[in-house]
Enzyme design. Sequence first.
Site, PDB file in Angstrom:
ATOM      1  N   SER A  44     -18.002 -27.104  15.157  1.00 47.42           N
ATOM      2  CA  SER A  44     -17.751 -25.754  14.637  1.00 47.42           C
ATOM      3  C   SER A  44     -16.762 -25.033  15.541  1.00 47.42           C
ATOM      4  CB  SER A  44     -19.062 -24.966  14.571  1.00 47.42           C
ATOM      5  OG  SER A  44     -18.772 -23.624  14.218  1.00 47.42           O
ATOM      6  N   HIS A 101     -15.939 -27.931  11.030  1.00 48.88           N
ATOM      7  CA  HIS A 101     -16.707 -26.855  10.401  1.00 48.88           C
ATOM      8  C   HIS A 101     -16.038 -25.517  10.699  1.00 48.88           C
ATOM      9  CE1 HIS A 101     -20.556 -25.223   8.824  1.00 48.88           C
ATOM     10  NE2 HIS A 101     -20.458 -24.297   9.769  1.00 48.88           N
ATOM     11  N   ASP A 139     -16.436 -21.447  10.111  1.00 51.25           N
ATOM     12  CA  ASP A 139     -17.344 -20.368   9.724  1.00 51.25           C
ATOM     13  C   ASP A 139     -16.564 -19.135   9.295  1.00 51.25           C
ATOM     14  OD1 ASP A 139     -20.011 -21.411  10.304  1.00 51.25           O
ATOM     15  OD2 ASP A 139     -19.312 -21.492  12.383  1.00 51.25           O
ATOM     16  N   MET A 152     -17.181 -15.290   8.255  1.00 50.47           N
ATOM     17  CA  MET A 152     -18.195 -14.225   8.279  1.00 50.47           C
ATOM     18  C   MET A 152     -17.570 -12.897   7.881  1.00 50.47           C
ATOM     19  SD  MET A 152     -20.184 -15.074  11.775  1.00 50.47           S
ATOM     20  CE  MET A 152     -20.321 -16.734  12.431  1.00 50.47           C
ATOM     21  N   HIS A 204     -17.843 -22.843   5.668  1.00 53.51           N
ATOM     22  CA  HIS A 204     -19.163 -22.222   5.514  1.00 53.51           C
ATOM     23  C   HIS A 204     -18.982 -20.726   5.288  1.00 53.51           C
ATOM     24  CE1 HIS A 204     -23.253 -21.334   7.753  1.00 53.51           C
ATOM     25  NE2 HIS A 204     -23.297 -20.996   6.484  1.00 53.51           N
ATOM     26  N   MET A 253     -20.268 -17.341   5.028  1.00 50.96           N
ATOM     27  CA  MET A 253     -21.379 -16.413   5.272  1.00 50.96           C
ATOM     28  C   MET A 253     -20.900 -15.052   4.808  1.00 50.96           C
ATOM     29  SD  MET A 253     -22.545 -17.905   8.940  1.00 50.96           S
ATOM     30  CE  MET A 253     -20.966 -18.729   9.125  1.00 50.96           C
ATOM     31  N   MET A 297     -29.792 -23.899   7.693  1.00 51.61           N
ATOM     32  CA  MET A 297     -29.522 -23.138   8.916  1.00 51.61           C
ATOM     33  C   MET A 297     -30.694 -23.322   9.880  1.00 51.61           C
ATOM     34  SD  MET A 297     -26.496 -21.669   8.748  1.00 51.61           S
ATOM     35  CE  MET A 297     -26.728 -21.020  10.394  1.00 51.61           C
ATOM     36  N   GLY A 307     -24.709 -16.176  11.980  1.00 51.83           N
ATOM     37  CA  GLY A 307     -23.946 -15.053  12.523  1.00 51.83           C
ATOM     38  C   GLY A 307     -23.312 -15.327  13.882  1.00 51.83           C
ATOM     39  N   GLY A 351     -22.776 -18.261  17.322  1.00 52.71           N
ATOM     40  CA  GLY A 351     -22.950 -19.564  17.946  1.00 52.71           C
ATOM     41  C   GLY A 351     -23.828 -19.426  19.176  1.00 52.71           C
ATOM     42  N   GLY A 352     -24.214 -20.571  19.731  1.00 49.97           N
ATOM     43  CA  GLY A 352     -24.920 -20.570  21.006  1.00 49.97           C
ATOM     44  C   GLY A 352     -26.376 -20.153  20.964  1.00 49.97           C
ATOM     45  N   ASP A 381     -27.140 -26.664  10.869  1.00 44.95           N
ATOM     46  CA  ASP A 381     -26.165 -25.805  11.542  1.00 44.95           C
ATOM     47  C   ASP A 381     -26.903 -24.776  12.395  1.00 44.95           C
ATOM     48  OD1 ASP A 381     -23.983 -24.262  12.266  1.00 44.95           O
ATOM     49  OD2 ASP A 381     -23.528 -23.560  10.241  1.00 44.95           O
ATOM     50  N   GLY A 382     -26.658 -24.828  13.696  1.00 45.18           N
ATOM     51  CA  GLY A 382     -27.230 -23.842  14.606  1.00 45.18           C
ATOM     52  C   GLY A 382     -28.037 -24.486  15.718  1.00 45.18           C
ATOM     53  N   GLY A 383     -27.506 -24.465  16.919  1.00 47.68           N
ATOM     54  CA  GLY A 383     -28.239 -25.004  18.062  1.00 47.68           C
ATOM     55  C   GLY A 383     -28.381 -26.517  18.065  1.00 47.68           C
ATOM     56  N   GLY A 407     -21.384 -26.613  17.394  1.00 48.15           N
ATOM     57  CA  GLY A 407     -20.403 -25.693  17.963  1.00 48.15           C
ATOM     58  C   GLY A 407     -20.355 -25.849  19.464  1.00 48.15           C
ATOM     59  N   THR A 408     -21.193 -25.060  20.127  1.00 47.19           N
ATOM     60  CA  THR A 408     -21.239 -25.071  21.589  1.00 47.19           C
ATOM     61  C   THR A 408     -21.388 -26.486  22.140  1.00 47.19           C
ATOM     62  OG1 THR A 408     -22.397 -22.946  21.372  1.00 47.19           O
ATOM     63  CG2 THR A 408     -22.379 -23.969  23.556  1.00 47.19           C
TER      64      THR A 408
END
Length: 213
Positions: free
Chosen positions: A7, A32, A34, A36, A66, A68, A137, A142, A144-145, A171-173, A193-194
Amino acid sequence: MLKVAPSILAADMLNMERDVQRMIDAGTDWLHVDIMDAHFVPNLSYSPALVEALHVRFPALPLDVHLMMDNPEKYIDVFCDAGASVLTIHAEIGGDVAALLRRIRARGVMAGLSVKPGTPAEAIRHLLPEADMVLVMTVEPGFGGQKFNADMLGKLDDLRKMGYTGLLEADGGVSMKNIADLRAHGLDVAVMGTAMLRSQTPAEDMTSIHALA
Ligand code: DX5
Ligand code: ZN
């Protein structure tokens, strides 16, 4: 094979080309992106112009976009024209989500359907035939990280129990710590992402992700 979709929310914005090239060199499958709107989520990011610029610069790289955002109907054609390979909308936007998924498919783009942590699999049962991919999700969308929510592993199971045979994306963490668990629960595409953009060893990480049974 489990696909990786780094991401670029976690990229160095002033070195976007370098960071994307680094992911390609490491063997990434997708990228990916994002989008927003500061309304559906409390943050603002990127636009169709970035998707188009990425597609022009890296034409062979599938762009996993994605959305959002509320009212994505105004932007479906814009993002398809910009070069999205996968276009994901959220189930929580209300309205005729099925019709929007059909519009994405009619453009020859894979239609993705995303659910926030509080939305149960049951709530999208009727939409599953219209979705090429379900994005689960694993944090509140909203930012990252954030910390991975392991309760969402059960949602992956629920979707498979409901007979869903399309792609499952998380997606997320997502990181090297939870990727094997996610795969064991049927994951097909890992957004990272991170964990991937900041990794010192992205090629090794991708090789071990690709090697997961
Ligand atoms: C969050 C975005 C994610 C984000 C993931 O709302 O949808 O794609 O970039 O970032 P990490 O992997 O750092 O949680
Ligand atoms: Zn995302």
